[in-house]
Design a protein around this motif. Structure first.
Motif: not given
Length: 470
Positions: A90-109
């Motif tokens: 509920f915390a770690g994997a959610t945190h990792d997934y959303l942070a990684g996907m937001l970076s993916l959506r924003n040109n690897g920021e």
């Protein structure tokens, strides 16, 4: 053993059930061009096979955390099992997934740029400094940990200083070369060694079926020094449940991912895999602490160096000479590989906010060399002090990341409670810890908890006030 097996199954189920739910909330777009293609530069941005990305992500985020952290967390009793499971899903994997996907959506920021995008310019400037400091601390801590383990396996003439220098030389090479030259080739092999170690211990746990405490017996605190479960256990078991360091590593893989559909196995899946490794080691350490040899170490062990002794004892007893060698190889490889990608992340963070092109190697050197010098100087400090500051900064970074994700979720009309609740809980953990810890304000635990809860409530009220105002 029943509690352990149930926890293991819950972690696996969490990936398929809650992981799929988080993926739906985010809303992947399989037709979207990823930065691996749109910004391909042959150094940091380039498409790589998904299985390699998963292995690299797992090894990058693992480090010493799911092994040493789980062993230290096991001293608190069965609460460690519960936190590893709930924290990972509920915390770690959610945190990792959303942070990684937001970076993916924003040109690897990189992470500071992402946090600043949603929490403001002032926070972005602060996070740039905080994240670079954390990355250098990670590099120094993991150099010290891996050099200490290597010193146990090599002749006395090869002391820790010499071995740390060798590791730093490797860091420089790995940080400067394109990501597919060293990281893409050997990291998957090291990840296999780490998996072998974990599943070898798991097999012996299931085969020998040692007596382990059950959750029905209660969640009493069994720590030999009487440290309180809240907040100490939640900081000790960092990478095995939630870790801000993970979100700093995810952009590295976001820059190499071919399609958004691979985000769940890479980002969410790697964290669940790390949770499984942490749970296995927590169970093995719990059993070990109930043996005669383990009882001696249980009372005596307070630092991470003794965690290395426990790893050595368990692997030799259960996996034999060859198995122990492969297991220790995994334990040594994990911090080394996490350390060099930490320095790589620091280089990319600095290059992002200074707008320095990283294709020419001389420009990579301009940024990297000062970082390595600072890291080597930090290495001269007491290891236990460095580790405690690293652990707190690591969880504090997770707090900022969770709040940034929550603001993004609220702003895009998504179910922001899936990140808000972990953000509130980790805010309470980190604020309580810094007021109670000896390296912090060293206040009484009751006063520290009161201050921590107050800070958490104020932030929660401010968040709801802000979204209502908008």
């Amino acid at each position: 053993m029943i509690t352990f097996i149930c926890c293991l199954l819950l972690l696996v189920a969490g990936y398929f059930i809650y992981g799929a739910f988080i993926e739906r909330v985010f809303g992947i777009d399989k037709t979207r061009t990823t930065p691996a293609y749109s910004k391909q530069d042959g150094v940091d941005y380039l498409p790589m096979p998904t299985w390699k990305i998963f292995m690299i992500q797992f090894l990058n985020i693992a480090g010493l955390g799911p092994i040493f952290g789980a062993i230290m967390g096991a001293k608190f009793g069965m609460s460690s099992f519960i936190w590893i499971v709930l924290g990972s899903i509920f915390a770690g994997a959610t945190h990792d997934y959303l942070a990684g996907m937001l970076s993916l959506r924003n040109n690897g920021e990189s992470l500071p740029e992402l946090i600043g995008r949603y929490l403001g310019v002032n926070v972005k400037q602060f996070m740039r400094g905080l994240t670079v400091v954390l990355m250098v601390l990670v590099g120094a801590v993991f150099v010290a940990g891996s050099a200490g383990l290597l010193a146990r396996l090599t002749p006395e003439s090869l002391d820790i200083t010499f071995l740390a220098t060798v590791v730093f030389i490797y860091y420089i090479i790995a940080t400067l070369l394109p990501i597919d030259k060293i990281i893409g080739k050997i990291y998957p092999l090291f990840a296999i060694a780490l998996f072998f170690m974990a599943f070898g211990i798991l097999f012996m746990l299931l085969y020998q079926r040692p007596e382990l405490p059950e959750i029905t017996q209660g969640l009493q605190n069994t720590h030999p020094e009487g440290l309180p479960i809240f907040p100490m256990m939640f900081v000790s078991i960092a990478c095995g449940a939630i870790s801000g360091f993970h979100a700093s590593q995810s952009p590295l893989m976001a820059r190499c991912m071919k399609n958004e559909k691979y985000g769940r196995p890479v980002f969410y899946g790697a964290m669940i895999a790390e949770g499984i490794v942490a749970l296995i080691w927590a169970a093995a350490a719990t059993y070990f602490f109930h043996t005669e040899e383990g009882q001696t170490l249980f009372v005596a062990s307070a630092g991470n160096d003794n965690a290395a002794i426990i790893v050595d004892s368990i692997t030799k007893e259960w996996l034999g000479t060859l198995g122990a060698f492969l297991a220790v190889l995994g334990v040594i490889a994990a911090p080394i590989t996490s350390g060099d990608t930490a320095f790589r992340s620091a280089r990319l963070i600095v290059s992002d906010f200074l707008k320095i092109d990283q294709k020419p190697i001389r420009k990579r050197l301009w940024i990297s060399i000062p970082l390595f010098i600072v890291g080597f100087l930090i290495l001269q400090m007491d290891f236990s002090v460095i580790w405690r500051y690293f652990a707190w900064l690591n969880q504090t970074l997770a707090v900022f990341t969770l709040w940034a994700l929550t603001v993004w979720m609220a702003g895009t009309k998504r179910n922001y409670f899936i990140t808000l609740l972990p953000a509130l809980f980790m805010t309470a953990v980190c604020s309580t810890y810094i007021f109670a810890a000896p390296e912090g304000f060293a206040l009484s635990i009751h006063l520290s908890r009161g201050i921590g809860i107050t800070i958490t409530l104020l932030l929660g009220f401010y968040f709801f006030y802000s979204i209502r105002k908008k």
